[in-house]
Design an enzyme around this catalytic site. Structure first.
Site, mmCIF file in Angstrom:
data_model
loop_
_atom_site.group_PDB
_atom_site.id
_atom_site.type_symbol
_atom_site.label_atom_id
_atom_site.label_comp_id
_atom_site.label_asym_id
_atom_site.label_seq_id
_atom_site.Cartn_x
_atom_site.Cartn_y
_atom_site.Cartn_z
ATOM 1 N N GLY A 33 0.738 -1.125 0.206
ATOM 2 C CA GLY A 33 -0.025 0.117 0.120
ATOM 3 C C GLY A 33 0.791 1.326 0.034
ATOM 4 C CB SER A 34 -0.104 5.000 -0.441
ATOM 5 O OG SER A 34 -1.061 5.032 0.680
ATOM 6 C CG ASP A 85 0.964 -4.034 5.752
ATOM 7 O OD1 ASP A 85 0.776 -2.656 5.016
ATOM 8 O OD2 ASP A 85 0.348 -5.009 5.443
ATOM 9 C CG ASP A 88 -7.500 -0.464 4.175
ATOM 10 O OD1 ASP A 88 -6.918 0.451 3.533
ATOM 11 O OD2 ASP A 88 -7.449 -1.503 4.182
ATOM 12 C CE LYS A 98 -2.519 -5.338 6.966
ATOM 13 N NZ LYS A 98 -2.129 -4.332 6.104
ATOM 14 N N GLY A 99 -6.510 -4.569 3.455
ATOM 15 C CA GLY A 99 -6.883 -5.284 2.118
ATOM 16 C C GLY A 99 -7.462 -4.403 1.272
ATOM 17 N N GLY A 101 -5.804 -2.855 -0.535
ATOM 18 C CA GLY A 101 -4.995 -3.137 -1.841
ATOM 19 C C GLY A 101 -5.120 -4.343 -2.264
ATOM 20 C CD GLU A 107 -1.813 -6.603 3.409
ATOM 21 O OE1 GLU A 107 -1.403 -5.619 2.469
ATOM 22 O OE2 GLU A 107 -2.938 -6.521 3.894
#
Length: 222
Positions: A33-34, A85, A88, A98-99, A101, A107
């Protein structure tokens, strides 16, 4: 500070954390991710201190290799001292969604091997109750409709992520309308649905440390 500046600040804090807490010659787990991308960039100057990294996605692997950081297969690795990591959404108990992306399964696998999970995100991701961000669920393609019906029974509205296939060749259902008051229970319940690979709740294995980017600086929780 802009959101990108907040992400860069927590990414640098995570690189500093790794430099201070991870022995030389170790392997670092890296998310997707970013914000994770900013962490990779911050980690690059320290690459001589580490044997290499385990990547949670093909995109992360390419970015690591672009910096000259060796990427190892997880099956060749016995232990990972730290996994870094983003998230979200994250709550006060360091449970996460998470997820966004689409890399949630890999992950979750890397996180399971890591001794310490360091979550890095900006303050907008910290919430009292998760569920505003749609919960990603990775599904075997032939089970998509069945899994969607079962998720509706749990009170969610699953929406197929159009035009997206995971690195594992599967589909993502993004589940809207949930108020997640029992993250561990819901994570286990969804994972029991036949055809689900895994879901984006990281509560059975939550983060150990949260580095939170705020306009006043980076906060560490706990």
């Amino acid at each position: 500070m802009t959101q990108d500046e907040l992400k860069q600040a927590v990414a640098q804090a995570a690189a500093d954390y790794v430099a201070t807490n991870v022995p030389e010659g170790s392997i670092v787990g890296v998310g997707t991710g970013s914000t994770a991308n900013f962490f990779i960039d911050a980690l690059a100057p320290l690459k001589h201190r580490f044997k290499g990294a385990v990547a949670s996605s093909e995109a992360t692997r390419k970015r690591l290799e672009g910096h000259g950081i060796a990427v190892l297969d997880l099956n060749e690795v016995d232990t990972i001292p730290v996994y870094v990591d983003g998230a979200d959404e994250i709550d006060a108990g360091l449970n996460m969604i998470k997820g966004g992306g689409g890399a949630l399964t890999r992950e979750k696998i890397v996180a399971a091997v890591a001794q310490t999970f360091v979550c890095i995100c900006d303050a907008s991701k910290l919430v009292n109750v998760m569920g505003t961000f749609p919960l990603p669920v990775e599904v075997i393609p032939m089970a998509r409709a069945h899994v969607a019906r079962e998720l509706q029974k749990l009170g969610g509205t699953p929406v197929l992520r159009e035009g997206f296939v995971t690195d594992n060749g599967n589909l993502i259902l993004d589940v809207r309308g949930l108020s997640i008051t029992d993250p561990k229970g819901l994570e286990a319940q969804i994972n029991q649905i036949t055809g689900v690979v895994t879901n984006g709740l990281f509560a059975i294995r939550p983060a150990n440390v949260l580095l939170l980017g705020t306009p006043e600086g980076v906060r560490r929780l706990p």
